[in-house]
Design an enzyme around this catalytic site. Sequence first.
Site, PDB file in Angstrom:
ATOM      1  N   SER A 256      54.473  30.241  65.614  1.00  0.00           N
ATOM      2  CA  SER A 256      55.397  31.032  64.810  1.00  0.00           C
ATOM      3  C   SER A 256      56.807  30.858  65.336  1.00  0.00           C
ATOM      4  O   SER A 256      57.040  30.126  66.312  1.00  0.00           O
ATOM      5  CB  SER A 256      55.003  32.518  64.854  1.00  0.00           C
ATOM      6  OG  SER A 256      55.175  33.024  66.167  1.00  0.00           O
ATOM      7  N   LYS A 257      57.754  31.553  64.705  1.00  0.00           N
ATOM      8  CA  LYS A 257      59.164  31.401  65.074  1.00  0.00           C
ATOM      9  C   LYS A 257      59.443  31.807  66.517  1.00  0.00           C
ATOM     10  O   LYS A 257      60.396  31.319  67.120  1.00  0.00           O
ATOM     11  CB  LYS A 257      60.038  32.220  64.116  1.00  0.00           C
ATOM     12  CG  LYS A 257      60.086  31.642  62.712  1.00  0.00           C
ATOM     13  CD  LYS A 257      60.983  32.472  61.808  1.00  0.00           C
ATOM     14  CE  LYS A 257      61.038  31.881  60.397  1.00  0.00           C
ATOM     15  NZ  LYS A 257      61.896  32.697  59.498  1.00  0.00           N
ATOM     16  N   ARG A 258      58.609  32.690  67.047  1.00  0.00           N
ATOM     17  CA  ARG A 258      58.878  33.109  68.425  1.00  0.00           C
ATOM     18  C   ARG A 258      58.631  31.970  69.417  1.00  0.00           C
ATOM     19  O   ARG A 258      59.059  32.032  70.564  1.00  0.00           O
ATOM     20  CB  ARG A 258      58.031  34.322  68.794  1.00  0.00           C
ATOM     21  CG  ARG A 258      56.548  34.059  68.936  1.00  0.00           C
ATOM     22  CD  ARG A 258      55.825  35.322  69.409  1.00  0.00           C
ATOM     23  NE  ARG A 258      54.400  35.117  69.551  1.00  0.00           N
ATOM     24  CZ  ARG A 258      53.534  35.194  68.560  1.00  0.00           C
ATOM     25  NH1 ARG A 258      53.962  35.467  67.332  1.00  0.00           N
ATOM     26  NH2 ARG A 258      52.240  34.997  68.770  1.00  0.00           N
TER      27      ARG A 258
END
Length: 493
Positions: A256-258
């Site tokens: 994910s973006k994290r």
Amino acid sequence: MPANPPFDAQSSAKPRVRFAPSPTGYLHVGGARTALFNWLFARHFDGTLVLRIEDTDLQRSTAEMVEGILRGLQWLGIHWDEGPYYQTKRMDLYRAAAQKLLEFGAAYYCFCGKEELEKRRAAATAEGRPPRYEGTCRGISREEALRRKNAGEPAALRFAIPEGGSTSFDDAVFQKVEFANSELEDFVLLRSDGNPTYHLSVVADDIDLRITHIIRGADHISNTPKQVLLYKALGAPLPVFAHVPLILGPDKTRLSKRHGATSVMAYREEGIVPEAFRNFLALLGWTPPEGSPEILNDTELIRLFGLDAISRSNAVFDRGKLDWFNTEYIRAYSAERLLPLIEEEWKRAGINPGPHDRGWLLSTIDLLKPRARSLKDFAGSFRAFFADNFEADPAAVEKFLKDANVRHLLIELAQRYAALPEFTEQETERVLREFAVEKNVKAGALINGARVALTGQGVAPSLFAVMCSLGKDRTVVRMKNVEQLMGAVSTAT
């Protein structure tokens, strides 16, 4: 009917595979890997890759996202053979398939409203039961259902899951997969507004487009039994299913973006070479034959790729490994091949190298590429080679130009270089070292200071190669301007 028809690589019938993204977001890493696996499989068997845009989610699908997906595929070097087909332009196909299912007795009208369904699901959850549709309208006679439908009562069309037994399929990666039919609910085919759902449209499309192999993410395994039942109800042979492992972040959670960028085009913005990204992606969940190198060009990937070497275990996205691939490809590329990629970086950074001839550009790229980690370096830390408006690294200035005596000596050395008739690596080195002896200073202090004055960086190729790349005039001017460089950095910090 066999669960999966055998595929004969020697057969004249070549495989047809598809990549079917939904334009509710840009092309992400997982989708790109799926597209790549389909492309490699199609090319390995001289088959066909079909591109289908699943844009039936009218609220979330946009033309901008479609364009972003197409650009991402093109940048990645994945070229499709047919399409793109747009599902919003194929509605008649889905409604015709729904009508067949209704006529075959495999589907029925459901008159349950949204609020009613939500209440039943909430009650089931509260009672500890699976919150799925319980076949409330399944017992309505066909005549009664048609009467109510023709009278204008809103109705969805649901698929009638066989009662009892199980549904199974042979997966090229996970082998036999089986679901009890009791675990499946009578799912919607057409909503009450007449629009098709995912399951109906995807199966109708894959049958119509003669797709032989469906290679997609393992998160689709739970969708597959419903689709298998649709194939059987429509009297169509099953394709070969191959569900590929998910891609996880370093912490073993869904990427994910994290974890950093997930959009493919973001990696282009970060200076990743397309072929390096392809090579890296191909090894996320697929293992080449033993003894194969990690660096595999397209020809080698296509020759070696096969579904039998796809892992069932989830793959981990290692950004450090991607950066390693990138540096290896940049070093291996010829300057000719790098130049158009670097020119894109210059354009984004507002750099115009000026009236230098192509030979100079190529030789300078060859000088710099062993130190490059990404294409962005050619517009970033290497900017001073191609533009005079560059920013110096404050840490390098502080370390190597803080001594006023070094700066004064560099200005005097610049005057020696201005008078030098032959500006070569050998001559520039000779002059500097003789000057250092004359002034009783270490040559290293002058070399390090000159490097910062010329490039703004504390680390660069051989100083004397740098001087020859910049040329006498730019070398002299920058060394004479060392005080201004020091002042600019002091002001900025």
